[in-house]
Write a protein that holds these residues in place. Structure first.
Motif, PDB file in Angstrom:
ATOM      1  N   LYS A   1       0.818  -0.969  -0.122  1.00  0.00           N
ATOM      2  CA  LYS A   1      -0.187  -0.162   0.015  1.00  0.00           C
ATOM      3  C   LYS A   1       0.910   1.524  -0.116  1.00  0.00           C
ATOM      4  O   LYS A   1       0.676   2.310   0.903  1.00  0.00           O
ATOM      5  CB  LYS A   1      -0.951   0.112   1.240  1.00  0.00           C
ATOM      6  CG  LYS A   1      -1.888  -1.365   1.155  1.00  0.00           C
ATOM      7  CD  LYS A   1      -3.192  -1.372   2.370  1.00  0.00           C
ATOM      8  CE  LYS A   1      -3.848  -2.248   1.747  1.00  0.00           C
ATOM      9  NZ  LYS A   1      -3.480  -3.876   2.254  1.00  0.00           N
ATOM     10  N   GLY A   2       1.998   1.339  -0.500  1.00  0.00           N
ATOM     11  CA  GLY A   2       2.380   2.329  -0.798  1.00  0.00           C
ATOM     12  C   GLY A   2       1.856   3.220  -1.616  1.00  0.00           C
ATOM     13  O   GLY A   2       1.014   3.107  -2.028  1.00  0.00           O
ATOM     14  N   ILE A   3       2.328   4.913  -1.889  1.00  0.00           N
ATOM     15  CA  ILE A   3       1.855   5.894  -1.984  1.00  0.00           C
ATOM     16  C   ILE A   3       2.535   6.527  -2.870  1.00  0.00           C
ATOM     17  O   ILE A   3       3.788   6.641  -3.160  1.00  0.00           O
ATOM     18  CB  ILE A   3       1.228   7.069  -1.099  1.00  0.00           C
ATOM     19  CG1 ILE A   3       0.058   6.045   0.001  1.00  0.00           C
ATOM     20  CG2 ILE A   3      -0.043   7.864  -1.627  1.00  0.00           C
ATOM     21  CD1 ILE A   3       0.031   7.251   1.147  1.00  0.00           C
ATOM     22  N   SER A   4       2.054   6.937  -4.310  1.00  0.00           N
ATOM     23  CA  SER A   4       2.772   7.474  -5.367  1.00  0.00           C
ATOM     24  C   SER A   4       1.775   8.231  -6.684  1.00  0.00           C
ATOM     25  O   SER A   4       0.570   7.409  -6.853  1.00  0.00           O
ATOM     26  CB  SER A   4       3.521   6.830  -5.947  1.00  0.00           C
ATOM     27  OG  SER A   4       3.664   5.716  -6.643  1.00  0.00           O
TER      28      SER A   4
ATOM     29  N   GLU B   1       6.943  12.290 -13.111  1.00  0.00           N
ATOM     30  CA  GLU B   1       6.089  13.478 -13.334  1.00  0.00           C
ATOM     31  C   GLU B   1       6.107  14.218 -12.056  1.00  0.00           C
ATOM     32  O   GLU B   1       5.541  15.294 -11.888  1.00  0.00           O
ATOM     33  CB  GLU B   1       4.649  13.104 -13.168  1.00  0.00           C
ATOM     34  CG  GLU B   1       4.859  13.155 -15.168  1.00  0.00           C
ATOM     35  CD  GLU B   1       2.343  12.461 -15.583  1.00  0.00           C
ATOM     36  OE1 GLU B   1       2.261  12.588 -14.389  1.00  0.00           O
ATOM     37  OE2 GLU B   1       2.536  12.033 -16.348  1.00  0.00           O
ATOM     38  N   LEU B   2       6.527  13.783 -10.919  1.00  0.00           N
ATOM     39  CA  LEU B   2       7.192  14.263  -9.793  1.00  0.00           C
ATOM     40  C   LEU B   2       5.775  14.889  -9.067  1.00  0.00           C
ATOM     41  O   LEU B   2       5.562  16.051  -8.536  1.00  0.00           O
ATOM     42  CB  LEU B   2       7.929  16.085  -9.611  1.00  0.00           C
ATOM     43  CG  LEU B   2       9.177  15.207 -10.678  1.00  0.00           C
ATOM     44  CD1 LEU B   2      10.050  16.755 -10.928  1.00  0.00           C
ATOM     45  CD2 LEU B   2       9.651  14.091  -9.873  1.00  0.00           C
ATOM     46  N   ILE B   3       4.405  14.153  -9.126  1.00  0.00           N
ATOM     47  CA  ILE B   3       2.747  14.522  -8.348  1.00  0.00           C
ATOM     48  C   ILE B   3       3.449  14.437  -7.193  1.00  0.00           C
ATOM     49  O   ILE B   3       3.751  13.002  -6.320  1.00  0.00           O
ATOM     50  CB  ILE B   3       2.571  13.687  -8.839  1.00  0.00           C
ATOM     51  CG1 ILE B   3       1.924  13.461  -9.881  1.00  0.00           C
ATOM     52  CG2 ILE B   3       0.998  14.158  -7.974  1.00  0.00           C
ATOM     53  CD1 ILE B   3       1.307  13.095 -10.765  1.00  0.00           C
ATOM     54  N   PRO B   4       3.159  15.326  -6.315  1.00  0.00           N
ATOM     55  CA  PRO B   4       3.466  15.846  -4.754  1.00  0.00           C
ATOM     56  C   PRO B   4       2.591  14.078  -3.490  1.00  0.00           C
ATOM     57  O   PRO B   4       1.068  14.366  -4.626  1.00  0.00           O
ATOM     58  CB  PRO B   4       3.772  16.843  -4.256  1.00  0.00           C
ATOM     59  CG  PRO B   4       2.936  16.930  -5.169  1.00  0.00           C
ATOM     60  CD  PRO B   4       2.493  16.838  -6.493  1.00  0.00           C
ATOM     61  N   VAL B   5       2.594  13.821  -2.888  1.00  0.00           N
ATOM     62  CA  VAL B   5       1.563  13.254  -2.740  1.00  0.00           C
ATOM     63  C   VAL B   5       2.202  13.213  -0.940  1.00  0.00           C
ATOM     64  O   VAL B   5       3.087  13.548   0.101  1.00  0.00           O
ATOM     65  CB  VAL B   5       1.802  10.981  -2.714  1.00  0.00           C
ATOM     66  CG1 VAL B   5       1.437  11.594  -3.754  1.00  0.00           C
ATOM     67  CG2 VAL B   5       3.365  11.074  -2.161  1.00  0.00           C
ATOM     68  N   ALA B   6       1.430  13.178  -0.252  1.00  0.00           N
ATOM     69  CA  ALA B   6       0.857  12.766   1.991  1.00  0.00           C
ATOM     70  C   ALA B   6       2.099  11.560   1.951  1.00  0.00           C
ATOM     71  O   ALA B   6       1.787  10.941   1.375  1.00  0.00           O
ATOM     72  CB  ALA B   6       0.214  13.276   2.044  1.00  0.00           C
ATOM     73  N   PRO B   7       3.114  12.628   2.792  1.00  0.00           N
ATOM     74  CA  PRO B   7       4.085  11.106   2.913  1.00  0.00           C
ATOM     75  C   PRO B   7       2.914  10.565   4.502  1.00  0.00           C
ATOM     76  O   PRO B   7       1.523  11.070   5.089  1.00  0.00           O
ATOM     77  CB  PRO B   7       5.063  12.144   4.517  1.00  0.00           C
ATOM     78  CG  PRO B   7       4.964  13.168   3.605  1.00  0.00           C
ATOM     79  CD  PRO B   7       3.598  13.361   2.948  1.00  0.00           C
ATOM     80  N   ILE B   8       3.438   8.748   4.490  1.00  0.00           N
ATOM     81  CA  ILE B   8       2.474   7.530   5.311  1.00  0.00           C
ATOM     82  C   ILE B   8       2.897   9.061   7.022  1.00  0.00           C
ATOM     83  O   ILE B   8       1.759   8.813   7.637  1.00  0.00           O
ATOM     84  CB  ILE B   8       2.425   6.293   4.783  1.00  0.00           C
ATOM     85  CG1 ILE B   8       2.566   5.654   3.505  1.00  0.00           C
ATOM     86  CG2 ILE B   8       2.103   4.728   6.271  1.00  0.00           C
ATOM     87  CD1 ILE B   8       2.634   4.787   3.944  1.00  0.00           C
ATOM     88  N   LEU B   9       4.010   9.063   6.994  1.00  0.00           N
ATOM     89  CA  LEU B   9       4.432   9.199   8.502  1.00  0.00           C
ATOM     90  C   LEU B   9       5.484  10.608   8.987  1.00  0.00           C
ATOM     91  O   LEU B   9       6.158  10.417   7.144  1.00  0.00           O
ATOM     92  CB  LEU B   9       5.108   8.256   9.329  1.00  0.00           C
ATOM     93  CG  LEU B   9       4.896   8.588  10.239  1.00  0.00           C
ATOM     94  CD1 LEU B   9       4.253   8.743  11.834  1.00  0.00           C
ATOM     95  CD2 LEU B   9       6.559   6.719  10.767  1.00  0.00           C
ATOM     96  N   GLN B  10       5.767  11.318   9.433  1.00  0.00           N
ATOM     97  CA  GLN B  10       6.639  12.433   9.253  1.00  0.00           C
ATOM     98  C   GLN B  10       6.969  12.583  10.732  1.00  0.00           C
ATOM     99  O   GLN B  10       6.483  12.083  11.367  1.00  0.00           O
ATOM    100  CB  GLN B  10       5.990  13.391   8.779  1.00  0.00           C
ATOM    101  CG  GLN B  10       5.481  14.220   7.301  1.00  0.00           C
ATOM    102  CD  GLN B  10       5.229  15.270   7.026  1.00  0.00           C
ATOM    103  OE1 GLN B  10       3.773  15.838   7.685  1.00  0.00           O
ATOM    104  NE2 GLN B  10       5.928  15.863   5.842  1.00  0.00           N
ATOM    105  N   LEU B  11       7.774  13.439  10.785  1.00  0.00           N
ATOM    106  CA  LEU B  11       8.964  13.668  11.510  1.00  0.00           C
ATOM    107  C   LEU B  11       7.751  14.213  13.144  1.00  0.00           C
ATOM    108  O   LEU B  11       7.212  14.641  12.582  1.00  0.00           O
ATOM    109  CB  LEU B  11      10.146  14.572  11.583  1.00  0.00           C
ATOM    110  CG  LEU B  11      11.242  14.355  10.856  1.00  0.00           C
ATOM    111  CD1 LEU B  11      12.168  15.576  11.005  1.00  0.00           C
ATOM    112  CD2 LEU B  11      11.625  12.915  11.745  1.00  0.00           C
TER     113      LEU B  11
END
Length: 550
Positions: free
Chosen positions: A371-374, A380-390
């Motif tokens: 269930k990776g997100i991209s 095309e360098l489309i931004p996605v929301a990271p699953i987890l951040q600092l």
């Protein structure tokens, strides 16, 4: 008459003989000349043949060289693309070797020891026997001559003694100066050697502490270990660029924010051929669509390869999950500005990941299985929301408040400590607002001081920053800097900033100079405040009186 006729006939015969001999000699010279011309012509023809052969061989060499170059460039591009296609095939199936001792400083103090000086030798002492008067027989007759010679000898002896003492004094002074200079050099050398050994010993002791802390599951030591593991993964420098690791001890989650390479790592050249008739190279290139597809595949492989190698190197069972956030830096075509975006995010658990046979999987299919997100196309360098951040949530955080109206025109060294700390939060919010940083204030600590914690989202330079505010009227001692460094390590922060209304002692700067710590004195603080439009002043003597009255 008959005699004259005979003589004439003989003369004519002789002339004819001479003429015939001259003609023979001329013919011989002509023959020799013609022979030389024929030889030179033959040699020139031979030389021309050799030159043509050399030129022919050179053209063949240049042709073969060009053909070989074209073949090498074709093979080089193909080898690079094949290596990029086989990133996960080369994944580790065992622990990547790691030796804590490699992080230690094993250097030998290299500054050469000063050489002992060459001291001047003392002169020979004056020997009285060298200055005895030379009395001869005539001198004995004349008493005054004896007295004169004795007086002259005594004068020379006295002069020699004076010269001896002066020379001895000069030499002793010179030698003493040489000795003093040498002792100073030795002292300085020993000081440098001691400083080197102390720093080396402190560094190595710190590594030993890290090793101990690692097995105690301390955050900073665990991050250091896995950071070295990533650095040791057998990947090209084009793939191992920059990354930030963050570890949560309680949840055993390792977060890696990874700076992804751009499409330029993929060679566009498909074939290169040398066209002999035109003496030029002809090139063909792989299609943009194929490059995009290969780039996507490489990035998916990269996320899986790093995840795999980290799990296999989890020697202390400190990982239950890994989050891989892939960031790309490029030009936003709508604004023309360079931007850094997260374009892929993958979270896996160790138990599930270790069940797959990574060498046989399709990278994209495996990425999607977890269930990776991209975006549809990573290229095309489309931004996605990271699953987890600092982690920016902390139960110590309290709300901030504006204090600009409170401090304008007042003496910062005497305002309420809480107002001072909120001022620092405000100031750093403005200072780092352009970077998208976020600053939060923690609840008051026992000594009346609070921490401000800043989060910089930049994947390269960013992370957690600890900011401590000290509204002091006296010089800030080194203990405050040591306390900040301790907090820095406990928080797993990348940098510590200590701000005061006063100044720092030399020991504070000495302690901070080789650590990720910035010391901001009262003068520095006023400069920052003025930069952001605050009207403030600092008067330590006035503040001391004001605070004593309170």
């Amino acid at each position: 008459m008959a005699r004259r006729s005979g003589f004439l006939s003989a003369t004519i015969k002789l002339a004819k003989a001479i003429d015939a001999d001259n003609r023979r000699q001329q013919k011989a010279v002509i023959r020799e000349h013609n022979a030389q011309i024929r030889y030179q012509q033959k040699a020139q023809i031979e030389q021309e043949k050799i030159q043509k052969q050399i030129e022919k061989e050179y053209l063949i060499y240049e042709k073969e060289k060009a053909i070989a170059y074209a073949l090498d460039k074709t093979n080089e591009s193909e080898v690079i693309r094949n290596s990029l296609k086989s990133i996960i095939i080369n994944s580790e199936q065992k622990t990547i070797p790691f030796n804590w001792n490699k992080l230690k400083n094993h250097e030998i103090f290299s500054e050469p020891k000063p050489k002992e000086p060459i001291f001047l030798k003392h002169p020979n002492e004056v020997n009285d026997n060298d200055f005895k008067a030379n009395i001869n027989l005539i001198d004995k007759i004349f008493k005054k001559r004896i007295e004169k010679k004795i007086a002259e000898a005594e004068t020379k002896k006295n002069l020699a003694r004076v010269n001896y003492k002066n020379e001895l004094k000069r030499i002793n002074q010179t030698n003493e100066q040489l000795k003093d200079e040498y002792e100073k050099l030795i002292d300085l050398w020993q000081k440098h050697k001691k400083e080197f050994e102390q720093k080396q010993e402190a560094h190595n002791a710190e590594i030993d502490l890290y090793k101990k802390s690692f097995y105690e599951n301390k955050q900073e030591a665990v991050e250091l270990y896995f950071n070295e593991i990533v650095n040791s993964i057998n990947l090209s420098e084009d793939l191992l660029i920059n990354w930030i690791l963050s570890y949560e001890s309680e949840s055993k989650i390792l977060l890696i924010d990874y700076d992804l390479p751009d499409k330029s790592i993929i060679p566009e050249l498909k074939t290169m051929k040398y066209i002999t008739t035109r003496k030029e190279f002809a090139e063909t290139y792989i299609k943009d669509k194929e490059i995009d597809q290969l780039y996507d595949d490489v990035m998916f492989q990269l996320s899986l390869r790093i995840t795999n190698d980290l799990y296999f190197s989890d020697i202390n069972n400190q990982l239950e999950s890994i989050v891989f956030n892939g960031f790309s830096t490029g030009i936003n075509k709508s604004t023309g500005n360079e931007e850094t975006k997260c374009i892929m995010s993958l979270q896996t658990t160790k138990n599930e990941f270790m069940q797959i046979n990574i060498k046989n999987v399709d990278a994209k299919a495996c990425f999607l299985k977890f269930k990776g997100i991209s975006g549809a196309k990573l290229a095309e360098l489309i931004p996605v929301a990271p699953i987890l951040q600092l982690n920016k949530e902390d139960n110590r955080f309290v709300g901030g408040k504006s204090v600009s109206g409170v401090i304008n025109g007042t003496n910062l060294a005497s305002i309420h400590w809480e107002d001072f700390e909120h001022l620092i939060r405000e100031l750093f919010e403005k200072e780092f607002a352009v970077n998208g940083s976020e600053i939060k204030i923690t609840q008051a600590s026992r000594d009346g001081g609070v921490d401000a914690i800043m989060f910089d989202p930049d994947p390269i330079r960013g992370g957690k920053y600890i900011i401590q505010a000290k509204r002091y009227t006296n010089v800030v001692g080194v203990s405050a800097v040591r306390d900040l460094y301790g907090t820095l390590m406990n928080e797993g922060a990348v940098k510590g900033i200590l701000v005061t209304t006063a100044n720092y002692g030399a020991d504070s700067y000495e302690f901070a100079k080789d650590k990720p710590i910035t010391l901001i004195s009262g003068n520095n603080l006023l400069h920052m405040l003025q930069k952001h439009g605050y009207e403030a002043r600092i008067d330590l003597e006035e503040a001391k009186k004001t605070l004593m009255e309170k």
